[in-house]
Design an enzyme around this catalytic site. Structure first.
Site, PDB file in Angstrom:
ATOM      1  N   THR A   1      -9.796  -9.708  -7.434  1.00  0.00           N
ATOM      2  CA  THR A   1      -8.629  -9.854  -7.810  1.00  0.00           C
ATOM      3  C   THR A   1      -7.445  -9.492  -6.970  1.00  0.00           C
ATOM      4  O   THR A   1      -6.485 -10.388  -7.468  1.00  0.00           O
ATOM      5  CB  THR A   1      -8.210  -7.360  -8.058  1.00  0.00           C
ATOM      6  OG1 THR A   1      -9.932  -7.151  -8.608  1.00  0.00           O
ATOM      7  CG2 THR A   1      -7.246  -7.605  -8.655  1.00  0.00           C
TER       8      THR A   1
ATOM      9  N   ALA B   1     -13.019 -20.558  -1.518  1.00  0.00           N
ATOM     10  CA  ALA B   1     -14.407 -20.160  -0.999  1.00  0.00           C
ATOM     11  C   ALA B   1     -14.719 -18.685  -2.222  1.00  0.00           C
ATOM     12  O   ALA B   1     -14.511 -17.137  -1.617  1.00  0.00           O
ATOM     13  CB  ALA B   1     -14.631 -20.039   0.358  1.00  0.00           C
TER      14      ALA B   1
ATOM     15  N   GLY C   1      -0.124  -1.628  -0.808  1.00  0.00           N
ATOM     16  CA  GLY C   1       0.226  -2.610  -1.468  1.00  0.00           C
ATOM     17  C   GLY C   1       0.973  -4.070  -1.277  1.00  0.00           C
ATOM     18  O   GLY C   1       1.757  -4.195  -0.246  1.00  0.00           O
TER      19      GLY C   1
ATOM     20  N   ILE D   1       4.430  -2.352  -0.616  1.00  0.00           N
ATOM     21  CA  ILE D   1       5.521  -2.406  -0.159  1.00  0.00           C
ATOM     22  C   ILE D   1       5.645  -2.899   0.759  1.00  0.00           C
ATOM     23  O   ILE D   1       4.523  -2.450   1.613  1.00  0.00           O
ATOM     24  CB  ILE D   1       5.116  -0.031   0.419  1.00  0.00           C
ATOM     25  CG1 ILE D   1       4.915   0.031  -1.092  1.00  0.00           C
ATOM     26  CG2 ILE D   1       6.800  -0.226   0.372  1.00  0.00           C
ATOM     27  CD1 ILE D   1       4.631   1.803  -1.285  1.00  0.00           C
TER      28      ILE D   1
ATOM     29  N   GLU E   1     -13.893   3.072  -7.252  1.00  0.00           N
ATOM     30  CA  GLU E   1     -15.529   2.368  -7.019  1.00  0.00           C
ATOM     31  C   GLU E   1     -16.516   3.435  -7.649  1.00  0.00           C
ATOM     32  O   GLU E   1     -16.261   4.391  -7.104  1.00  0.00           O
ATOM     33  CB  GLU E   1     -15.909   1.994  -5.613  1.00  0.00           C
ATOM     34  CG  GLU E   1     -14.422   1.527  -4.532  1.00  0.00           C
ATOM     35  CD  GLU E   1     -14.632  -0.009  -5.693  1.00  0.00           C
ATOM     36  OE1 GLU E   1     -15.287  -1.115  -6.181  1.00  0.00           O
ATOM     37  OE2 GLU E   1     -13.368  -0.812  -5.612  1.00  0.00           O
TER      38      GLU E   1
ATOM     39  N   ASP F   1      -9.931   5.353   3.482  1.00  0.00           N
ATOM     40  CA  ASP F   1      -9.033   4.161   2.857  1.00  0.00           C
ATOM     41  C   ASP F   1      -7.591   4.692   3.817  1.00  0.00           C
ATOM     42  O   ASP F   1      -7.083   3.812   4.879  1.00  0.00           O
ATOM     43  CB  ASP F   1      -8.850   3.396   1.655  1.00  0.00           C
ATOM     44  CG  ASP F   1      -7.929   2.364   1.221  1.00  0.00           C
ATOM     45  OD1 ASP F   1      -8.266   1.728   1.497  1.00  0.00           O
ATOM     46  OD2 ASP F   1      -6.911   3.036   1.240  1.00  0.00           O
TER      47      ASP F   1
ATOM     48  N   LYS G   1      -5.791   2.539   6.909  1.00  0.00           N
ATOM     49  CA  LYS G   1      -4.778   2.097   6.894  1.00  0.00           C
ATOM     50  C   LYS G   1      -3.194   2.808   7.754  1.00  0.00           C
ATOM     51  O   LYS G   1      -2.440   2.359   9.092  1.00  0.00           O
ATOM     52  CB  LYS G   1      -3.632   2.379   5.320  1.00  0.00           C
ATOM     53  CG  LYS G   1      -4.443   1.154   4.541  1.00  0.00           C
ATOM     54  CD  LYS G   1      -4.325   2.279   3.169  1.00  0.00           C
ATOM     55  CE  LYS G   1      -4.666   1.703   1.662  1.00  0.00           C
ATOM     56  NZ  LYS G   1      -4.476   2.022   0.341  1.00  0.00           N
TER      57      LYS G   1
END
Lengths: 439, 439
Positions: free
Chosen positions: A13, A43, A134, A136, A190, A201, A205
């Site tokens: 993505t 790649a 993301g 920001i 997911e 996650d 961060k």
């Protein structure tokens, strides 16, 4: 001038979004840099797979390592993800004197210190704006814009999937499992949602944000992490009745005993604050600095285009200083390697805040007396108390209370004792309440 | 390494805050830079005036120009304010090869193009984060963090004083004059409040923001500016009843006819948006980029400490690249001098939006028919209509309507015609409604 030749590892993505963005905005980017940014090699795992992005003129192959060593490549963008996959590639690129731009928060949270040290030895950049929140530009804000400040606290809604689910649980009255299914159907979560719903996650961060905020080595191990699996529709409802919304927050701040707190967990946030009003897949980061006071940064926390925005922002920074002495470049974490300081990381039991406690109590006299006695023995005073209607068919009644500010250690002891009571069907639900500064 | 020697011109609120901040945070700043930032000289009007800031070790004098030419000064911070006062000083410093950090939005809005050109010739920095939105690092976000984007629009609450007044008018039901008096009593507004309430301060900031957003020369003359003097308590009340708050917005965006709009005026903003929820002296800037989507930056828009935060942020950037080739430094406005493009700036009559129209109508039949006939002749359709209670003792009744999206040119013709009607006591109040993207 010659174009800056960019090699991209991974064309999922974000990789696809980056290729598209670099093409679409080639003209303004060249007006910024005075050189073009040209993706010359990519790649991928499977070059025959159809891609939604135009790749003509790009050498598409499977050999990621050869991009990292290719003398015709100036900058490598690492988007393969994962820790063990990505690390040797990043290392190889740095070793060959190529700056790396990455969106890989897991890699940096777990191996960042070694990688930054290695990049420093090689005198090249390792940029990671896309790894946090993301699109920001929060890393840049902390690392540069707020450089004059001592950061006092950061409160972040850093995982859009969890925030989406909590929003839907509130607005639609959904239970966790239904909200998760919806998020999966929409592609936000997911199939294995562990990283999002268990706070991992957000924790990756936060580990990076804390390092940049405090000039400290990355310390993922010091984090206290709780996810949102235990949050029920009722918790959200009851919190709402008390004037709060439940958000998965990533928090780092100076604790009351002098350590720096690092914690990810669901928390009650006053509903009239800007953080509370962040809904859906958006992210927001509230930063309080000693000089600037409260500031807030809001935007899309994920997605091809927003993440590509961060990748390309880094790419422009890195391309501009290609060949410059490292002295002239912003240090990876805002502080020079010799200026980093390992603070004492606070244990979560040092936290002092107000708490939301939901218990399942037998519907009989004297329950409240027993609970309040335990709280009182721990020096915990009650700010609000609500006995709810029992669920149809249930004999238990939900009892909800808010405490005044108390030490987490005391609160945990109290809850352990409360859950031992015959009249309480434990385990009870204990959530922290965060008073955030900004309106 | 040797300290970076800083000279400050002007020791008012921001100057004092900057001196204090540099002392208070000397330690973390040195951890960032590897050098200390030392204020060695300050120029003030009256050196005998007592100051709330510790000045020992600093050469305090009255000769600002000699700081600008002093070979012992590495960076000059210009905080004298004003255009004609400040310009020769900034020019002198640049001429002597000294980078300048300034908070002077009026200077840059009016003379920025020449000053940036001159700084470019001399190969030194001219940094101005503190000129826009106080402590919010919005210039850095637009100039660097969002560099991958084509900016689509910026909507800013850029004047804290006006925002404070509008907040108080709403929450306390105050009239403009009372809110102004309160803001003056609290020190938020000057005795002459023209810059704040007439939109001039916001316009200066917008001129800079637009240049950075679009890579365009600064063009203050192209701005359409309306202040908030005409806003009444009733307008705020009626807007609220329709689901909107009135904010003084600074807006730049691609207009429907291909020009770039540059306008400062009060506008109705949907009350469930983050911009609407910005209250008091805070500022917020919403930026929509083609890749990142909607983002928002929020924080204190003024004050000694927040503005000093921006000054010191710039100082760190500038100090880090002292002596570096200009090629390695971020261009003043994010785009290289040879990459700037003058767009067509749109005339305000090209604006297309919804409108709020408040008329004072005689309380008699047929008024609405006459008004709607005029609107209909201009092709303007009505979305909502409210006839209000007359004020006690008034014969007129306030009539409020919202239109669907229409061209400003048509709207203005319609209002001119409406104000000619015998049954309307003009001038009517016409306000724009802004659909802002972020939640």
């Amino acid at each position: 001038m010659d174009p800056v030749r960019v090699g991209i590892l991974g064309l999922g993505t974000v990789g696809g979004g980056t290729v598209s963005l670099l093409r679409r905005n080639a003209e303004p980017l060249e007006r910024r840099l005075g050189r073009s940014l040209e993706v010359t090699r990519v790649a991928v795992k499977d070059p025959s797979k159809p891609r939604p992005v135009e790749l003509d003129g790009i050498d598409v192959g499977t050999d990621a390592e050869s991009i990292c060593t290719d003398p015709e490549i100036d900058i490598v963008i690492e988007l393969v993800g994962g820790v063990d996959n990505a690390e040797p590639l990043v290392r190889k690129a740095l070793e060959h004197g190529k700056p790396v731009v990455t969106a890989n928060k897991a890699l940096l949270a777990e191996r960042g210190n070694e990688l930054f040290r290695f990049a420093g030895e090689k005198g090249v950049d390792l940029a990671f704006e896309a790894a946090v929140a993301g699109g920001i530009p929060i890393i840049k804000a902390l690392r540069e814009g707020l450089a004059g400040n001592r950061i006092e606290s950061v409160h972040a809604i850093a995982n859009g999937t969890a925030n989406y689910m909590l929003s839907r649980m509130r607005t639609e009255g959904m239970e966790f499992e239904d909200a998760l299914k919806e998020a999966q159907d929409l592609g936000y979560a997911e199939l294995d949602p562990t990283f999002d719903v268990d706070g991992i996650d957000a924790a990756h961060k936060l580990a990076l944000v804390a390092a940049v905020a405090f000039g400290a080595p990355i310390n993922y191990q010091a984090l206290h992490i709780e996810g949102i699996r235990s949050i029920t529709r009722e918790d959200i409802l009851y919190a709402g009745e008390l004037g709060y919304r439940i958000k998965l927050l990533a928090i780092t701040k100076h604790g009351p005993d002098g350590g720096i707190e690092l914690r990810v967990h669901p928390a009650l946030v006053p509903e009239d604050t800007m953080l509370a009003s962040v809904e859906g897949v958006f992210n927001a980061v509230q930063v309080v600095g000693d000089a600037v006071g409260p500031t807030l940064y809001y935007g899309p926390g994920a997605g091809a285009d927003p993440t590509a925005s961060a990748v390309v922002g880094d790419l422009v920074d890195v391309a501009r200083t290609l060949g410059a002495s490292p002295e002239y470049r912003v240090p990876y974490l805002g502080f020079r390697a010799d200026g980093m300081q390992e603070p004492r990381w606070a244990h979560v039991e040092e936290v002092e805040t107000e708490y939301y406690l939901r218990m399942q109590a037998q519907d009989q006299p004297g329950v409240l007396a027993q609970v309040t006695r335990i709280l009182s023995e721990e020096g915990i005073s009650i700010e609000a108390f609500r006995q709810k209607e029992p669920h149809p068919g249930d004999t238990d009644v939900p009892v909800v209370l808010l405490t005044h500010t108390t030490k987490e250690r005391a609160m945990r002891r109290a809850v352990a004792a409360i859950d031992q009571l015959d009249v309480i069907n434990g385990p009870s639900q204990l959530l922290r309440l965060e008073e955030v500064d900004a309106v």
